[in-house]
Design a protein around this motif. Structure first.
Motif: not given
Length: 477
Positions: A305-312, A353-356, A359-375
């Motif tokens: 919950x961000x400022x009263x708004x549910x997100x996933x 609706x996708x919001x954000x 990606x964790x990176x090491x230069x051009x290499x990808x590691x973990x990632x997160x996706x935030x969207x409306x719930x």
């Protein structure tokens, strides 16, 4: 309110998206223009906002880029061409250089004006052909017909460039107005190409409503291209717009704020950036304080919950060294889901609706990632529908519309479990977009749709009433 600083073009170029307000600029005739509120900023190029000159409110466009004189002349010339053609446009009060470099163009400030884009936002979810939606679109089409009848085109066509004020519709943004054949109607090919730019911005379902849309245009412009040609132009423009949107989702622009370093990539819808800043800075902290739905080896999903708004928020994990090495060089699943969510919404296919994206990176290499969207709090179809009967009328209609749209645009899901379909009370939303693909060929899509269709039907016992209904109603394999 006191004015903080007397600015010039160089200062405003360097200020980026957020010049300190209020500020003053000196005009070439010695007067000072006070900018009070910004409505649009093209960083380093142009600022548009509400200003005051000699005690009068005005709409000010300040051209401050390195080639600003050219665009200022285009703006002034475009507005003059509209006026000469009898097309309503705001009155120009002044157009001159600024004392400290750059140029200004001032028009009357229309206090109660509303753009047709604002009006359209209130009705865009209505069914194609809806009367109230047509009432919003018709004035824009009629005004475009007037432009084409006068030999003009608008190269930046969108509903935001049409204003309603005191019962009239006005055209703005003279910079994008071009004179093709002054005083003579455009050739059908030119008119159709420009008309398609506007029509391609409507949801694809409106393509089947051309007979309802075009009378407003033809009332002002007699020459109309063949409908088949117009449809091809619409599809061509829409394909370009989709590619342009997907490119913008991962670069700094008006719609998205992007931050990229050697260890991190973050893209967020610009209007959400300030509110989501604490979450984006520490996504794992947000997950730990939220309601965790799933905490597996490959993904962790939580409601926050961000400022009263549910997100996933969904974190894509690396379960072991082999998995991590396999993901290093590829865009993350969060990256793919981010882009595909925007693709679906572009085609008016329901998805949260996708919001954000992070990606964790090491230069051009990808590691973990997160996706935030409306719930979406609605139930999934596995729990919502009974296997013993056909779905209720509203759910049945929404299911058919969803899969018809997916097939129309040759989009496959890749993991069509019923738990990846949510009912929000009006529509069926598609989630878990890691495997979504838009296919270039009908053959490739048909092969993928057979797999999707079979996977969906396997959610319920063989031969049950719901499965039989789905098998009858879904597009054929």
């Amino acid at each position: 309110m006191s004015v903080h600083v007397l600015s010039d073009a160089r200062t405003l170029r360097a200020a980026g998206r957020q010049p300190r307000l209020p500020f003053c600029v000196a005009l070439a005739d010695g007067r000072q223009l006070s900018m009070r509120r910004l409505l649009r900023v093209l960083p380093g190029k142009r600022l548009v906002g509400e200003a005051e000159l000699d005690g009068r409110r005005v709409l000010a466009k300040l051209f401050v880029g390195r080639r600003c004189e050219k665009h200022w002349r285009y703006e002034r010339g475009g507005l003059e061409a509209l006026r000469d053609a009898g097309v309503p446009t705001p009155e120009v009060l002044a157009a001159m250089a600024m004392a400290g470099g750059g140029y200004a163009l001032l028009t009357v400030f229309l206090e109660t004006a509303e753009s047709l884009a604002e009006a359209w936002a209130r009705v865009s979810r209505r069914a194609a052909g809806d009367g109230e939606a047509l009432a919003v679109l018709a004035p824009a089409l009629g005004m475009l017909g007037r432009l084409h009848a006068a030999g003009l085109v608008q190269d930046d066509l969108h509903l935001g460039n049409f204003l309603r004020h005191d019962g009239r519709v006005l055209v703005v943004d003279g910079d994008a107005v071009r004179v093709i054949c002054r005083g003579q109607a455009l050739a059908p090919a030119d008119a159709g190409a420009n008309l398609a730019v506007l029509l391609a911005q409507l949801p694809p379902a409106w393509d089947r409503q051309l007979s309802a849309l075009l009378p407003a245009y033809t009332a002002e412009q007699a020459c109309l291209p063949e409908q088949a040609v117009l449809q091809r132009n619409i599809e061509r423009v829409r394909a370009w717009r989709l590619g342009d949107l997907l490119a913008k989702t991962v670069r700094e622009c008006t719609l998205f704020a992007v931050e990229q370093t050697g260890v991190r990539f973050c893209a967020v819808r610009r209007e959400e950036a300030e509110v989501l800043a604490p979450l984006l800075a520490a996504p794992d902290r947000a997950i730990s304080s939220g309601e965790v739905f799933k905490d597996g080896g490959t993904t962790t999903v939580a409601r926050i919950v961000v400022i009263g708004r549910a997100l996933l928020i969904k974190r894509y994990n690396l379960k072991n060294l082999r998995h991590a090495l396999g993901r290093l060089w590829r865009p993350s699943r969060a990256w793919h889901s981010w882009r595909e969510a925007h693709r679906l919404l572009f085609f008016d296919i329901p998805t949260p609706r996708p919001l954000a994206l992070i990606e964790e990176r090491c230069g051009p290499l990808r590691r973990r990632a997160w996706l935030i969207c409306e719930y979406c709090p609605g139930p999934n179809l596995l729990s919502h529908l009974s296997a013993d009967s056909a779905p209720p009328a509203d759910e049945g209609k929404a299911i058919c519309e969803l899969f018809a749209a997916l097939c129309r645009h040759r989009i496959s899901h890749g993991d069509l479990k019923a738990t990846n379909l949510l009912w929000d009370g009006e529509r069926v939303l598609l989630i878990d977009l890691d495997g979504v693909v838009q296919h270039r060929s009908a053959i490739a899509h048909a092969r993928a749709w057979r797999r999707d269709r079979a996977r969906l039907l396997r959610n319920w016992p063989s031969g049950c009433a719901l499965q039989r209904w789905l098998d009858e109603q879904l597009p054929a394999a």
